[in-house]
Scaffold this motif. Sequence first.
Motif, PDB file in Angstrom:
ATOM      1  N   VAL A  31       0.938  -0.866  -0.098  1.00 48.61           N
ATOM      2  CA  VAL A  31       0.051  -0.156   0.063  1.00 48.61           C
ATOM      3  C   VAL A  31       0.621   0.857  -0.117  1.00 48.61           C
ATOM      4  O   VAL A  31       0.512   2.593  -0.233  1.00 48.61           O
ATOM      5  CB  VAL A  31      -0.623   0.096   1.350  1.00 48.61           C
ATOM      6  CG1 VAL A  31      -2.006  -0.823   1.481  1.00 48.61           C
ATOM      7  CG2 VAL A  31      -0.002   0.446   2.260  1.00 48.61           C
ATOM      8  N   GLU A  64       2.135  -5.216   2.847  1.00 48.34           N
ATOM      9  CA  GLU A  64       1.559  -4.742   4.059  1.00 48.34           C
ATOM     10  C   GLU A  64       0.566  -5.707   4.623  1.00 48.34           C
ATOM     11  O   GLU A  64      -0.032  -6.298   3.646  1.00 48.34           O
ATOM     12  CB  GLU A  64       1.252  -3.487   4.232  1.00 48.34           C
ATOM     13  CG  GLU A  64       1.737  -2.291   4.334  1.00 48.34           C
ATOM     14  CD  GLU A  64       3.396  -2.068   3.141  1.00 48.34           C
ATOM     15  OE1 GLU A  64       4.642  -2.272   3.486  1.00 48.34           O
ATOM     16  OE2 GLU A  64       2.734  -1.938   2.010  1.00 48.34           O
ATOM     17  N   ILE A 108      -3.099  -6.438   5.743  1.00 50.86           N
ATOM     18  CA  ILE A 108      -4.494  -5.901   6.123  1.00 50.86           C
ATOM     19  C   ILE A 108      -5.180  -7.230   7.028  1.00 50.86           C
ATOM     20  O   ILE A 108      -5.681  -7.642   6.065  1.00 50.86           O
ATOM     21  CB  ILE A 108      -5.391  -4.886   4.828  1.00 50.86           C
ATOM     22  CG1 ILE A 108      -4.402  -5.022   3.925  1.00 50.86           C
ATOM     23  CG2 ILE A 108      -6.232  -4.794   5.326  1.00 50.86           C
ATOM     24  CD1 ILE A 108      -4.372  -3.441   4.563  1.00 50.86           C
ATOM     25  N   ILE A 120     -11.158  -1.577   9.862  1.00 53.83           N
ATOM     26  CA  ILE A 120     -10.315  -2.257   9.301  1.00 53.83           C
ATOM     27  C   ILE A 120      -8.012  -1.961   9.702  1.00 53.83           C
ATOM     28  O   ILE A 120      -8.716  -1.212  10.418  1.00 53.83           O
ATOM     29  CB  ILE A 120     -10.163  -1.758   7.934  1.00 53.83           C
ATOM     30  CG1 ILE A 120     -11.449  -2.112   7.108  1.00 53.83           C
ATOM     31  CG2 ILE A 120      -8.852  -2.025   7.543  1.00 53.83           C
ATOM     32  CD1 ILE A 120     -11.090  -2.030   5.490  1.00 53.83           C
ATOM     33  N   SER A 121      -7.882  -2.824   9.925  1.00 59.43           N
ATOM     34  CA  SER A 121      -6.377  -2.178  10.666  1.00 59.43           C
ATOM     35  C   SER A 121      -5.188  -3.014   9.768  1.00 59.43           C
ATOM     36  O   SER A 121      -5.822  -3.606   8.548  1.00 59.43           O
ATOM     37  CB  SER A 121      -6.509  -3.429  11.695  1.00 59.43           C
ATOM     38  OG  SER A 121      -6.883  -2.187  12.801  1.00 59.43           O
ATOM     39  N   ALA A 122      -4.197  -2.751   9.261  1.00 59.01           N
ATOM     40  CA  ALA A 122      -3.055  -2.246   8.549  1.00 59.01           C
ATOM     41  C   ALA A 122      -1.687  -2.219   9.397  1.00 59.01           C
ATOM     42  O   ALA A 122      -1.612  -1.779  11.010  1.00 59.01           O
ATOM     43  CB  ALA A 122      -3.098  -1.413   7.477  1.00 59.01           C
ATOM     44  N   CYS A 126       2.548  -2.970   9.149  1.00 59.24           N
ATOM     45  CA  CYS A 126       3.541  -3.554   8.529  1.00 59.24           C
ATOM     46  C   CYS A 126       4.953  -3.468   9.307  1.00 59.24           C
ATOM     47  O   CYS A 126       5.163  -3.676  10.318  1.00 59.24           O
ATOM     48  CB  CYS A 126       3.811  -1.717   7.510  1.00 59.24           C
ATOM     49  SG  CYS A 126       4.843  -0.725   8.815  1.00 59.24           S
ATOM     50  N   VAL A 147      -6.154   3.433  10.296  1.00 59.18           N
ATOM     51  CA  VAL A 147      -6.598   3.556   9.159  1.00 59.18           C
ATOM     52  C   VAL A 147      -7.892   4.318   9.893  1.00 59.18           C
ATOM     53  O   VAL A 147      -8.432   3.771   9.970  1.00 59.18           O
ATOM     54  CB  VAL A 147      -6.789   1.861   8.484  1.00 59.18           C
ATOM     55  CG1 VAL A 147      -7.592   1.786   7.456  1.00 59.18           C
ATOM     56  CG2 VAL A 147      -5.967   0.679   8.613  1.00 59.18           C
ATOM     57  N   ILE A 201      -8.744  -5.412  -2.428  1.00 58.93           N
ATOM     58  CA  ILE A 201      -7.098  -4.605  -2.472  1.00 58.93           C
ATOM     59  C   ILE A 201      -6.747  -4.923  -3.744  1.00 58.93           C
ATOM     60  O   ILE A 201      -6.464  -5.617  -4.205  1.00 58.93           O
ATOM     61  CB  ILE A 201      -6.096  -5.334  -1.348  1.00 58.93           C
ATOM     62  CG1 ILE A 201      -5.312  -4.193  -1.123  1.00 58.93           C
ATOM     63  CG2 ILE A 201      -5.780  -6.826  -1.385  1.00 58.93           C
ATOM     64  CD1 ILE A 201      -4.410  -4.503   0.249  1.00 58.93           C
ATOM     65  N   ILE A 224      -7.351   0.139  -0.880  1.00 58.71           N
ATOM     66  CA  ILE A 224      -8.244  -0.795  -0.720  1.00 58.71           C
ATOM     67  C   ILE A 224      -9.895  -0.435  -1.509  1.00 58.71           C
ATOM     68  O   ILE A 224      -9.420   0.910  -0.928  1.00 58.71           O
ATOM     69  CB  ILE A 224      -8.404  -1.116   0.910  1.00 58.71           C
ATOM     70  CG1 ILE A 224      -7.240  -1.276   1.688  1.00 58.71           C
ATOM     71  CG2 ILE A 224      -9.272  -1.626   1.327  1.00 58.71           C
ATOM     72  CD1 ILE A 224      -6.998  -1.401   3.400  1.00 58.71           C
ATOM     73  N   CYS A 259      -3.071   4.345   1.142  1.00 64.40           N
ATOM     74  CA  CYS A 259      -1.970   5.287   1.913  1.00 64.40           C
ATOM     75  C   CYS A 259      -1.114   6.230   1.804  1.00 64.40           C
ATOM     76  O   CYS A 259      -1.195   7.204   0.704  1.00 64.40           O
ATOM     77  CB  CYS A 259      -0.656   4.225   2.137  1.00 64.40           C
ATOM     78  SG  CYS A 259       0.534   4.553   3.108  1.00 64.40           S
ATOM     79  N   MET A 290      -3.292   5.683   6.277  1.00 64.65           N
ATOM     80  CA  MET A 290      -4.294   5.267   5.784  1.00 64.65           C
ATOM     81  C   MET A 290      -5.809   6.013   5.881  1.00 64.65           C
ATOM     82  O   MET A 290      -5.859   5.678   6.882  1.00 64.65           O
ATOM     83  CB  MET A 290      -4.495   3.556   5.235  1.00 64.65           C
ATOM     84  CG  MET A 290      -2.899   2.966   4.718  1.00 64.65           C
ATOM     85  SD  MET A 290      -3.464   1.025   4.591  1.00 64.65           S
ATOM     86  CE  MET A 290      -4.428   1.399   3.213  1.00 64.65           C
TER      87      MET A 290
END
Length: 459
Positions: free
Chosen positions: A129, A136, A138, A151-153, A155, A166, A186, A197, A216, A226
């Motif tokens: 992203v 990453e 998601i 939603i969480s992201a 890395c 997010v 995605i 996304i 992002c 994000m």
Amino acid sequence: MRIPSLMKILAASLAALLLCGCSSHLFNGDRQLMRPPYPAGEERKIQEELTRSLGSFTMKFPKSGSYRSAIVRVDLTGDGRNDALVFFRQDETKPISLAVLSQNDGEWQFVSKKEGEGGEIDRVLFGDVNCDGVNEIIVGWTIYSSGLNIISAYCMQDNVLTGIDVKEYSESKGSNISVAYTDMQICDFDGDGSAEIIASYLNLSEVSATAKLIECHRGVDDAYTMSVTDTAPLDGHVLSYADAKVVRLTDDKIVGVALDGYKDNSTMITEYIYWNSQTGDLEAPFFNAEEQAVTVTARNVNITSRDIDSDGVVDIPVTEFLPGYDASSDSPMYLTLWYGADFGASGYTFMQKKKNIVNLSEGYGVTWQSAWDRKVTCRLDEKNRVLYFYRYQKDRFAFSEELFRIKVFTPEEWKNDAHDPAFTVELNVTDEAVYAAVFSSEQTLVDRKTIQSSFSMLS
């Protein structure tokens, strides 16, 4: 009562408890008895390393999406080797956590862990992203208190599993909030080299639905964040989504999301969501603003959009009654018409690509011939696994003159059936079934080669 008899009764009771799989105070309510079998191979090594590093835990599994395992193997560091992403819980009072393990000289080593945001994992996706050449993570979490999916992201930064905010702005609350969704996909939708996304959110209480583009970017402190950068209205009368997929939507290679939804027990629709590079907007072209709904793709069969002609572009099914049926019929049958779409400055256009009869219960279709228009109709006998084709004459009973039938046999039935090869043709064979067409001896409208070339299994 004699002691031996009492012991037999107690033994039988204990066996019944074990067989039924229920927890009991006899076992201190130990939920570990319900765990799946211990994994083998590399997954066993991963779990052993996680146990050595963290102690006891319970593995957790995504409930939907492409990845349904508690251990997902994917390259998260960009070194060309798959790492292991593990979902687990050590404390039932806390959210599920994530851990990353990497392989070094054939041995798995614990790298980092982070507490998640939900009590259940809805799904997990992977994509680059931030355009750094590395995937990453998601994660869609289900929040028990609200029932929402958010939603969480995450890395990997310097071998540390790090969260990426997010958020979306809420006008009613005047602040940023977590991004709620019903479905998310995605892909690099706008062709800029990084993944975005597209999330779709059904708000059943407000009878509304929204598509959200999530991108992002660097925040004020130079950290990645994000956020929702654009939205488009969707049909809020949809009760649930049946299918969602990233596909080519048009012949000119526009990539977007094809979203199939149920409006009631007998009606489905398809919605397209894509990034319009000409206008710089997220668009859902089939949404009718006046009706606040999607009607152009409505149909009365439970079948989702798909590439029906194998040209690499998704097709949309719509339906019309077969001759002899109408809305008052007890068990109406439909002709399915498949359309491709094209987008232009003035909106969209549909191009009919194929017509067929779909037998969903048996998973096959028969391409409709133009010579059959207004001359042929059908009847389905699901119990006996037969689809009948009849000559249709408006002034006569619609099902009086059979042309042919398609019957599904078990291999044993086919072996023992006294079928006449002069009037029977094999269409498809699997381990479980033989599909065959049986022709009426007096009909001249349909030939064997037409049916053989028209029959196909649904993908």
